[in-house]
Design an enzyme around this catalytic site. Structure first.
Site, PDB file in Angstrom:
ATOM      1  N   THR A  61       3.335  -0.174   4.214  1.00  0.00           N
ATOM      2  CA  THR A  61       3.457  -1.565   3.785  1.00  0.00           C
ATOM      3  C   THR A  61       2.079  -2.148   3.479  1.00  0.00           C
ATOM      4  O   THR A  61       1.071  -1.428   3.480  1.00  0.00           O
ATOM      5  CB  THR A  61       4.216  -2.394   4.842  1.00  0.00           C
ATOM      6  OG1 THR A  61       4.524  -3.686   4.295  1.00  0.00           O
ATOM      7  CG2 THR A  61       3.414  -2.561   6.126  1.00  0.00           C
ATOM      8  N   LYS A  65       0.110   0.408   0.002  1.00  0.00           N
ATOM      9  CA  LYS A  65       1.061   1.100  -0.871  1.00  0.00           C
ATOM     10  C   LYS A  65       0.387   1.808  -2.043  1.00  0.00           C
ATOM     11  O   LYS A  65       0.906   2.805  -2.549  1.00  0.00           O
ATOM     12  CB  LYS A  65       2.127   0.126  -1.380  1.00  0.00           C
ATOM     13  CG  LYS A  65       3.065  -0.364  -0.282  1.00  0.00           C
ATOM     14  CD  LYS A  65       4.191  -1.210  -0.837  1.00  0.00           C
ATOM     15  CE  LYS A  65       5.116  -1.660   0.283  1.00  0.00           C
ATOM     16  NZ  LYS A  65       6.309  -2.368  -0.208  1.00  0.00           N
ATOM     17  N   ASN A  86       5.738   3.781  -0.771  1.00  0.00           N
ATOM     18  CA  ASN A  86       6.117   3.103   0.475  1.00  0.00           C
ATOM     19  C   ASN A  86       6.721   4.058   1.493  1.00  0.00           C
ATOM     20  O   ASN A  86       7.031   3.662   2.613  1.00  0.00           O
ATOM     21  CB  ASN A  86       7.102   1.960   0.199  1.00  0.00           C
ATOM     22  CG  ASN A  86       8.531   2.457   0.006  1.00  0.00           C
ATOM     23  OD1 ASN A  86       8.775   3.337  -0.830  1.00  0.00           O
ATOM     24  ND2 ASN A  86       9.460   1.913   0.767  1.00  0.00           N
ATOM     25  N   ASP A 101      11.365   1.516  -2.320  1.00  0.00           N
ATOM     26  CA  ASP A 101      11.490   0.070  -2.548  1.00  0.00           C
ATOM     27  C   ASP A 101      12.290  -0.213  -3.812  1.00  0.00           C
ATOM     28  O   ASP A 101      12.972  -1.235  -3.910  1.00  0.00           O
ATOM     29  CB  ASP A 101      10.105  -0.568  -2.683  1.00  0.00           C
ATOM     30  CG  ASP A 101       9.445  -0.828  -1.342  1.00  0.00           C
ATOM     31  OD1 ASP A 101      10.166  -0.937  -0.332  1.00  0.00           O
ATOM     32  OD2 ASP A 101       8.198  -0.940  -1.299  1.00  0.00           O
ATOM     33  N   GLY A 125       2.588 -12.321  -7.252  1.00  0.00           N
ATOM     34  CA  GLY A 125       1.898 -11.202  -6.627  1.00  0.00           C
ATOM     35  C   GLY A 125       1.747 -10.055  -7.602  1.00  0.00           C
ATOM     36  O   GLY A 125       2.589  -9.869  -8.492  1.00  0.00           O
ATOM     37  N   SER A 126       0.680  -9.262  -7.432  1.00  0.00           N
ATOM     38  CA  SER A 126       0.421  -8.159  -8.361  1.00  0.00           C
ATOM     39  C   SER A 126       0.114  -6.849  -7.634  1.00  0.00           C
ATOM     40  O   SER A 126      -0.503  -5.950  -8.190  1.00  0.00           O
ATOM     41  CB  SER A 126      -0.751  -8.525  -9.285  1.00  0.00           C
ATOM     42  OG  SER A 126      -1.892  -8.895  -8.530  1.00  0.00           O
ATOM     43  N   GLY A 128       1.520  -3.589  -4.805  1.00  0.00           N
ATOM     44  CA  GLY A 128       2.471  -2.485  -4.901  1.00  0.00           C
ATOM     45  C   GLY A 128       3.911  -2.930  -5.023  1.00  0.00           C
ATOM     46  O   GLY A 128       4.683  -2.366  -5.819  1.00  0.00           O
TER      47      GLY A 128
END
Length: 271
Positions: A61, A65, A86, A101, A125-126, A128
């Site tokens: 996590t 990742k 992951n 995921d 967010g950018s 994994g």
């Protein structure tokens, strides 16, 4: 007994040990699952430790990742496509990276029959997790994706993908608003990645955070009559797929449904 675990920097929020214990009990597996929290400077030692201690497999996590990939012996096609791992399988000392995921995120949409084909999505967010969500949406026909990053200049725009910052994101409109960042995660439960005004400009809100079960982000969505979903389905879905990889077994959809239902009952989930 097989031994598994979770790699991360801060794992105080994690429900993974309890969830894996529930899955092991439900499918009759003799296995144990532990948390392995450590700072980024110790990542190499942690990866070496998987081999040294004969740990059968681990989940990965935030923020590892992507960072674990150089330490792996092999990366599966799905994980390679997304540039994010992951799940790591220890095959007799050979570390193989996977991405479960993808299947977990798909479960959020399929259980609610939410259609993404031809829609507009904004991903917060950018990292994994963002890459995984992006890949799934692209595969299932999303029309346009906006990815919100603190440093969008690092990335290249394409015909149906644009990068922007959080300030400019306040004016975006679309169908799906998806938080893949840790903003709002326990213990910082009063934070939201975007304002209520921006949230009002979307129909569906997904937060990959599952602790708390309703983040401030999702509460604002619910109060504005939006369709909302947290990260529980993804948590369960990716865990089930990881166990299938580690144990070389198949876990049916009905079992997954039962796991989600039992987890909600056990933990008072309201989403």
């Amino acid at each position: 007994m097989n031994f598994y675990g979770l790699l991360g920097e801060s794992l105080v929020h994690s429900h993974s040990p309890s969830l894996h214990k529930l899955i092991y009990q439900k499918v009759g597996l003799d296995a144990a699952y532990k948390l392995f929290a450590f700072p980024p400077a110790q990542l190499k030692q942690a990866m070496d430790g998987i081999r040294t201690l004969s740990i059968n497999g681990v989940n990965v996590t935030i923020p590892y990742k992507e960072a674990v990939i150089p330490y792996l012996d092999e990366v599966g096609p799905l994980a390679k496509k997304m540039g994010a791992v992951n799940t790591i399988e220890n095959a007799n000392g050979k570390l193989i990276g996977h991405n479960t995921d993808y299947a977990g995120f798909g479960l959020i949409l399929s259980r609610r029959q939410w259609e993404v084909n031809g829609k507009i999505a904004v991903i917060l967010g950018s990292g994994g997790a963002s890459k995984t969500v992006e890949a799934y949406l692209m595969d299932y026909g999303i029309k346009m994706i906006y990815i919100v990053s603190r440093r969008p200049e690092r990335f290249k725009n394409t015909e149906n993908k644009r990068y922007t910052n959080y300030e400019e994101a306040q004016s975006l409109m679309g169908d799906f608003l998806i938080n893949t960042s840790p903003v709002g995660m326990y213990p910082n439960i009063n934070q939201s990645p975007l304002s209520e005004k921006t949230i009002q400009q979307f129909d569906y809100l997904i937060d990959l955070v599952y602790n708390p079960s309703e983040t401030t982000f999702l509460r604002l969505g619910r109060e504005n009559n939006k369709q909302t979903a947290n990260g529980l389905d993804m948590l369960v879905g990716q865990a089930v797929r990881a166990i299938e990889i580690w144990e070389k077994c198949s876990i049916g959809e009905q079992v997954t449904e039962e796991l989600i239902s039992e987890w909600k009952t056990k933990n008072g989930e309201n989403l």
